[in-house]
Design an enzyme around this catalytic site. Sequence first.
Site, short mmCIF file in Angstrom:
data_model
loop_
_atom_site.label_atom_id
_atom_site.label_comp_id
_atom_site.label_asym_id
_atom_site.label_seq_id
_atom_site.Cartn_x
_atom_site.Cartn_y
_atom_site.Cartn_z
N ARG A 14 0.81 -1.22 0.00
CA ARG A 14 0.00 0.00 0.00
C ARG A 14 0.85 1.27 0.00
O ARG A 14 0.32 2.37 -0.01
CB ARG A 14 -0.93 0.00 1.22
CG ARG A 14 -2.04 -1.04 1.15
CD ARG A 14 -2.97 -0.92 2.34
NE ARG A 14 -4.10 -1.84 2.24
CZ ARG A 14 -5.03 -1.99 3.17
NH1 ARG A 14 -4.96 -1.27 4.29
NH2 ARG A 14 -6.01 -2.85 3.01
N GLY A 15 2.15 1.12 0.03
CA GLY A 15 3.04 2.27 0.07
C GLY A 15 3.29 2.86 -1.31
O GLY A 15 2.74 2.41 -2.32
N GLY A 18 5.43 0.11 -3.31
CA GLY A 18 4.76 -1.18 -3.30
C GLY A 18 3.47 -1.19 -4.09
O GLY A 18 3.19 -2.13 -4.85
N TYR A 138 19.08 4.92 9.16
CA TYR A 138 18.32 4.33 8.05
C TYR A 138 19.27 3.75 7.00
O TYR A 138 19.05 2.64 6.49
CB TYR A 138 17.42 5.40 7.42
CG TYR A 138 16.55 4.90 6.30
CD1 TYR A 138 15.44 4.10 6.59
CD2 TYR A 138 16.82 5.22 4.98
CE1 TYR A 138 14.62 3.63 5.57
CE2 TYR A 138 16.00 4.76 3.96
CZ TYR A 138 14.90 3.97 4.25
OH TYR A 138 14.08 3.51 3.24
N PRO A 165 16.88 2.75 -5.10
CA PRO A 165 16.29 3.88 -5.80
C PRO A 165 16.75 5.23 -5.26
O PRO A 165 17.07 5.36 -4.08
CB PRO A 165 14.79 3.70 -5.56
CG PRO A 165 14.72 2.99 -4.25
CD PRO A 165 15.92 2.07 -4.23
N LEU A 168 12.21 9.16 -4.46
CA LEU A 168 11.01 8.78 -5.19
C LEU A 168 9.84 9.70 -4.87
O LEU A 168 9.75 10.26 -3.79
CB LEU A 168 10.62 7.34 -4.83
CG LEU A 168 11.66 6.27 -5.16
CD1 LEU A 168 11.21 4.92 -4.60
CD2 LEU A 168 11.90 6.18 -6.65
N HIS A 181 8.75 13.31 2.77
CA HIS A 181 9.97 13.66 2.07
C HIS A 181 9.86 15.05 1.44
O HIS A 181 8.80 15.68 1.46
CB HIS A 181 10.30 12.62 1.01
CG HIS A 181 10.85 11.34 1.58
ND1 HIS A 181 10.25 10.12 1.42
CD2 HIS A 181 11.95 11.11 2.34
CE1 HIS A 181 10.95 9.19 2.04
NE2 HIS A 181 11.98 9.76 2.60
N TRP A 242 13.39 24.47 4.63
CA TRP A 242 14.66 24.22 5.32
C TRP A 242 15.85 24.31 4.38
O TRP A 242 15.78 23.90 3.21
CB TRP A 242 14.63 22.82 5.94
CG TRP A 242 13.93 22.76 7.26
CD1 TRP A 242 12.92 23.58 7.70
CD2 TRP A 242 14.19 21.84 8.33
NE1 TRP A 242 12.53 23.22 8.96
CE2 TRP A 242 13.29 22.15 9.37
CE3 TRP A 242 15.08 20.79 8.50
CZ2 TRP A 242 13.26 21.44 10.57
CZ3 TRP A 242 15.06 20.08 9.68
CH2 TRP A 242 14.16 20.41 10.71
#
Length: 389
Positions: A14-15, A18, A138, A165, A168, A181, A242
């Site tokens: 659901r991301g 994905g 991460y 990747p 995105l 992001h 920022w």
Amino acid sequence: MLNKDSKIYIAGHRGLVGSAIWNNLLQREYTNLRGRSHKELDLTDQVAVRKFFDEERPNAVVLAAAFVGGIMANSLYRADFIMMNMKIQCNVISEAYAHGVEKLLFLGSTCIYPKNAPQPMKEDCLLTSPLEYTNEEYAIAKIAGLKMCESYNLQYGTNYIAVMPTNLYGPNDNFHLENSHVMPAMMRKVYLAKLIHDGAWDKIAVDLNKRPVEGVTGEAGRNDILAVLRKYGISDNKVVLWGTGTPLREFLWSEDMADASVHVLLNVNFSDIIGMEKYSSVHYGTKADGAVDRNHSTGRGGAIPSLGEIRNCHINVGTGKELTIRQLSELVVKAVGFEGTVEFDDTKPDGTMRKLIDVSKLHSLGWKHKVDINEGVLRLFKWYQSSLQ
């Protein structure tokens, strides 16, 4: 070899990526797909993951699930970023091996590369110097994930491929201001600043009801709404972002990433990546009739001496093109139709100054991107508006 009937489990279906991979496979008539929401399956729960694999027995796995966020989230939740991602990866990869999964595709990130890596970044620059501090946890988790894939291939003769990747963006992107992001955060900030100036409080209410900010919804009073948005640099016809606006970034449309991922899943094997055709017969072992036996590896604890050292088998996925954050803001302003001002707060961190990747390996494996950034920003804003309907 996967076929149209192969059962494919997409972790994180659901991301952003994905869901795009799911749709790409459907378009190619791969319909035997499996997915579980976080509520249905907690991938950090080893027992639950094992039970899922016991019941489903997938032929292939796409590991697109991750605990993600931008600079602010990475800074605030450092322990979560390394622990959650390590648990997800260890559970899914180990159970995939235990259940004889034929093919696994692991999705990482180009933040794995050193802060001062030579540009554009080739796969071979991994682990050559220190990482960017703001997303170190991460990055370390993702490095561990790609090394798991590489190491399982070398020791057990599996066919696990890792793709890295670039930044995105696309349909189903995360627009929550606390942990999104750069592009979706920027786009939503500009949109809300425009709505404030236009006095479009009905639209602001719809936006905040869909994606509350620190618990503040569209039902809150105007002063409360303005106060919480001001914390994120959003005010009447003005947005504060920022950093200095000078860092260079590369962006890839998520549906392009999905297409690249499915191309690799269906057409690329570990032996193709290391560039040695003899690997498959030397390393996997052979059956009595001379056929390759993928269930029994001749490897014992590392690379075979005759093949030399094997590392950096992951694949960069991107466009090979870049622009500054300031240039990106100009594209977003144009897409939204914003006529106010965008300022940059240089007291806030920039992150890595440049993150362009070398995509020559990907090109040599037969895939190139289709959607350029100008078109992609317009597509993203159109999707965002549709998500508020």
